[in-house]
Design a protein around this motif. Sequence first.
Motif, short mmCIF file in Angstrom:
data_model
loop_
_atom_site.label_atom_id
_atom_site.label_comp_id
_atom_site.label_asym_id
_atom_site.label_seq_id
_atom_site.Cartn_x
_atom_site.Cartn_y
_atom_site.Cartn_z
N PRO A 178 -3.98 9.75 3.03
CA PRO A 178 -5.44 9.73 2.78
C PRO A 178 -6.04 8.31 2.70
N ARG A 179 -5.24 7.33 2.36
CA ARG A 179 -5.77 5.96 2.25
C ARG A 179 -6.28 5.43 3.60
N PHE A 180 -5.82 6.02 4.69
CA PHE A 180 -6.20 5.55 6.02
C PHE A 180 -7.27 6.43 6.67
N HIS A 181 -7.83 7.35 5.90
CA HIS A 181 -8.82 8.27 6.46
C HIS A 181 -10.04 8.35 5.55
N GLY A 182 -11.17 8.67 6.11
CA GLY A 182 -12.41 8.78 5.36
C GLY A 182 -13.57 8.47 6.28
N GLU A 183 -14.76 8.70 5.79
CA GLU A 183 -15.94 8.48 6.62
C GLU A 183 -16.57 7.10 6.43
N GLY A 184 -16.31 6.47 5.31
CA GLY A 184 -16.92 5.17 5.03
C GLY A 184 -15.87 4.17 4.62
N HIS B 216 -8.98 5.70 13.70
CA HIS B 216 -8.45 5.89 15.05
C HIS B 216 -7.03 5.36 15.17
N PHE B 217 -6.78 4.19 14.59
CA PHE B 217 -5.43 3.63 14.64
C PHE B 217 -4.45 4.54 13.89
N ALA B 218 -4.84 4.99 12.70
CA ALA B 218 -3.97 5.87 11.91
C ALA B 218 -3.68 7.16 12.68
N GLN B 219 -4.69 7.73 13.32
CA GLN B 219 -4.47 8.94 14.12
C GLN B 219 -3.53 8.66 15.29
N ALA B 220 -3.70 7.52 15.93
CA ALA B 220 -2.88 7.18 17.11
C ALA B 220 -1.40 7.04 16.76
N ILE B 221 -1.11 6.57 15.55
CA ILE B 221 0.29 6.40 15.17
C ILE B 221 0.82 7.57 14.34
N ALA C 100 -6.07 -0.47 6.13
CA ALA C 100 -5.45 -0.19 7.43
C ALA C 100 -3.93 -0.13 7.29
N PRO C 101 -3.27 0.66 8.14
CA PRO C 101 -1.81 0.64 8.16
C PRO C 101 -1.31 -0.78 8.45
N PRO C 102 -0.11 -1.12 8.03
CA PRO C 102 0.37 -2.50 8.09
C PRO C 102 0.26 -3.22 9.45
N LEU C 103 0.50 -2.58 10.55
CA LEU C 103 0.47 -3.28 11.84
C LEU C 103 -0.86 -3.15 12.58
N PHE C 104 -1.88 -2.69 11.88
CA PHE C 104 -3.21 -2.53 12.45
C PHE C 104 -3.71 -3.81 13.12
#
Length: 142
Positions: free
Chosen positions: A38-44, A28-33, A55-59
């Motif tokens: 691919p490192r920030f997406h996946g189901e598990g 959700h954070f990756a989508q919002a920014i 997580a992205p750096p400022l998560f």
Amino acid sequence: MPEPTGRRPLAPAHRTATNQVSARDIRHFAQAIGEDHPRFHGEGPLVDDGSPMAAPPLFCQIFAFADLAVDEMPVDLSPVEAAVDVPAERTVGGSSRFELFEPICAGDTITSVTEQGDVRKKTGSSGDLYLVTVETSFYNQN
């Protein structure tokens, strides 16, 4: 120190919170920014190549603020942590500084410790300004 304004409840001078990081939160954070790596997406907790979902750096900033319902927030919708006893009706984030040591991954437990520091008054061209220092440190369970 300025006289209390009584406009809203004050932020605590010290706040500690512990949060579990989920793959869903990272996505959700990756989508919002707008981050599509691919490192920030996946189901598990792992991405396609078997590495941990990071997580992205400022998560970690999502853990710096209290999770409040909109009707519990100040009228200007500023973070409750910005509610410092100064005669001002609104707040503006002035700057941030980050020092990152390792990625935050799905499954990690992050503890945030927030401390209110200095409150300094300055006079600007449009009136008095109050510079408030707030420091938040994030600790991974590792």
